[in-house]
Design a protein around this motif. Structure first.
Motif, PDB file in Angstrom:
ATOM      1  N   ALA A 285       0.894  -1.156   0.052  1.00  0.00           N
ATOM      2  CA  ALA A 285      -0.006   0.080  -0.040  1.00  0.00           C
ATOM      3  C   ALA A 285       0.800   1.206   0.104  1.00  0.00           C
ATOM      4  O   ALA A 285       0.573   2.306  -0.611  1.00  0.00           O
ATOM      5  N   LYS A 286       2.015   1.200   0.696  1.00  0.00           N
ATOM      6  CA  LYS A 286       2.753   2.382   1.041  1.00  0.00           C
ATOM      7  C   LYS A 286       3.451   2.560  -0.480  1.00  0.00           C
ATOM      8  O   LYS A 286       3.674   3.722  -1.173  1.00  0.00           O
ATOM      9  N   ASN A 287       3.885   1.457  -0.936  1.00  0.00           N
ATOM     10  CA  ASN A 287       4.435   1.633  -2.405  1.00  0.00           C
ATOM     11  C   ASN A 287       3.564   2.288  -3.598  1.00  0.00           C
ATOM     12  O   ASN A 287       3.889   3.065  -4.413  1.00  0.00           O
ATOM     13  N   ALA A 288       2.108   1.631  -3.647  1.00  0.00           N
ATOM     14  CA  ALA A 288       1.273   2.014  -4.414  1.00  0.00           C
ATOM     15  C   ALA A 288       0.822   3.641  -4.300  1.00  0.00           C
ATOM     16  O   ALA A 288       1.006   4.305  -4.974  1.00  0.00           O
ATOM     17  N   ILE A 289       0.921   4.293  -3.012  1.00  0.00           N
ATOM     18  CA  ILE A 289       0.611   5.471  -2.776  1.00  0.00           C
ATOM     19  C   ILE A 289       1.838   6.559  -3.108  1.00  0.00           C
ATOM     20  O   ILE A 289       1.625   7.333  -3.946  1.00  0.00           O
ATOM     21  N   LEU A 290       2.860   6.111  -2.765  1.00  0.00           N
ATOM     22  CA  LEU A 290       4.182   6.945  -3.324  1.00  0.00           C
ATOM     23  C   LEU A 290       4.579   6.776  -4.631  1.00  0.00           C
ATOM     24  O   LEU A 290       4.898   7.972  -5.566  1.00  0.00           O
ATOM     25  N   THR A 291       4.459   5.658  -5.241  1.00  0.00           N
ATOM     26  CA  THR A 291       4.633   5.493  -6.796  1.00  0.00           C
ATOM     27  C   THR A 291       3.701   6.134  -7.591  1.00  0.00           C
ATOM     28  O   THR A 291       3.872   6.957  -8.519  1.00  0.00           O
ATOM     29  N   GLY A 292       2.222   5.935  -7.222  1.00  0.00           N
ATOM     30  CA  GLY A 292       1.026   6.277  -8.071  1.00  0.00           C
ATOM     31  C   GLY A 292       0.880   8.009  -8.079  1.00  0.00           C
ATOM     32  O   GLY A 292       0.544   8.431  -9.065  1.00  0.00           O
ATOM     33  N   VAL A 293       1.437   8.692  -7.032  1.00  0.00           N
ATOM     34  CA  VAL A 293       1.272  10.192  -6.789  1.00  0.00           C
ATOM     35  C   VAL A 293       1.933  10.624  -8.055  1.00  0.00           C
ATOM     36  O   VAL A 293       1.577  11.954  -8.187  1.00  0.00           O
TER      37      VAL A 293
END
Length: 261
Positions: A211-219
């Motif tokens: 989830a952390k990866n998705a948030i930081l990469t997706g932004v």
């Protein structure tokens, strides 16, 4: 490694990383940065740690900034190397699989504010003061402040804070979505940080990391690309033991025992 400027405590899967130079208001010099880098690497690779809380020693400061006495004698090459060292730590915190909580007590200025911004969650005590005073010293933020603040509260607000060098209160920082919650004092601050860390530690380490990866990469992607990326990570989690354990525990009405696999 034996640390001179930081204190590490690990209790029930929660690591406390305390920056301890109270006479210098926990200012960041080259030695502190080196110790931080080593400690964060060790904590990331410690399977017993599921969440990290960073705070400052004492009641006066989280981190009052980078050490001006050390910077005073730097030339352009040395200063750029110093900034890049700070950037390595900021990037590492952002990329860590384990969530990092900043418990901001007192001053969080310059490099201290930048360190807090790198963390996944920020809590602050009522006496906290945050800001980037670098322009009053003839320089500018150099540990990611010009890039990370704008991503949190927008260009115009970032411009105002960085160009003026003014400090803001914890309440104002919350209004700007920089701080998640403002607590009365340091005891309340640490209680809140620990409460949140325990909730995180109870959950699937794999789920939290993805989830952390998705948030930081997706932004940094457009929405369509970010949604595709999220669905890919979501699917990959179904190959993990955590997913099997979590869903089985739910169906069987028992407490899940996640292993981070």
């Amino acid at each position: 490694m034996e640390y001179k400027n930081i204190i590490i405590k690990i209790e029930d899967s929660i690591a406390f990383l305390i920056i301890s130079r109270p006479k210098a208001l926990n200012a960041l010099n080259s030695d502190v940065l080196s110790e931080l880098e080593c400690a964060l690497y060790d904590l990331e690779n410690n399977n017993d740690v599921k969440c990290i809380i960073i705070t400052g020693d004492g009641d006066k400061a989280f981190v009052a900034g980078a050490d001006i006495k050390e910077m005073l004698g730097m030339d352009a090459i040395a200063a750029a190397a110093f900034a890049k060292k700070g950037h390595r730590i900021i990037r590492f915190i952002r990329k860590m699989q384990k969530p990092v909580i900043a418990a901001v007590n007192g001053y969080a200025l310059g490099g201290g504010f930048e360190l807090a911004l790198a963390c996944d969650i920020i809590y602050a005590s009522e006496n906290a003061k945050l800001g980037f005073p670098e322009v009053t010293l003839g320089i500018m933020p150099g540990f990611g402040g010009t890039q990370n603040l704008v991503r949190v509260c927008g260009e115009k607000v970032a411009n105002e804070l960085i160009f003026t060098g003014k400090m803001i209160s914890a309440v104002r920082a919350k209004e700007l979505n920089v701080v998640c919650e403002v607590l009365k004092d340091k005891d309340s601050l640490m209680e809140k940080a620990l409460e949140t860390a325990k909730k995180i530690a109870f959950n699937s380490p794999k789920g939290v990391a993805f989830a952390k990866n998705a948030i930081l990469t997706g932004v940094n992607m457009n929405l369509s690309e970010a949604l595709d990326y999220e669905s890919t990570l979501f699917g990959l989690l179904f190959n993990t033991e955590d997913q099997k354990e979590g869903m089985s525990a739910f169906v069987e009405k028992r407490k899940a025992e996640f292993k981070g696999k």
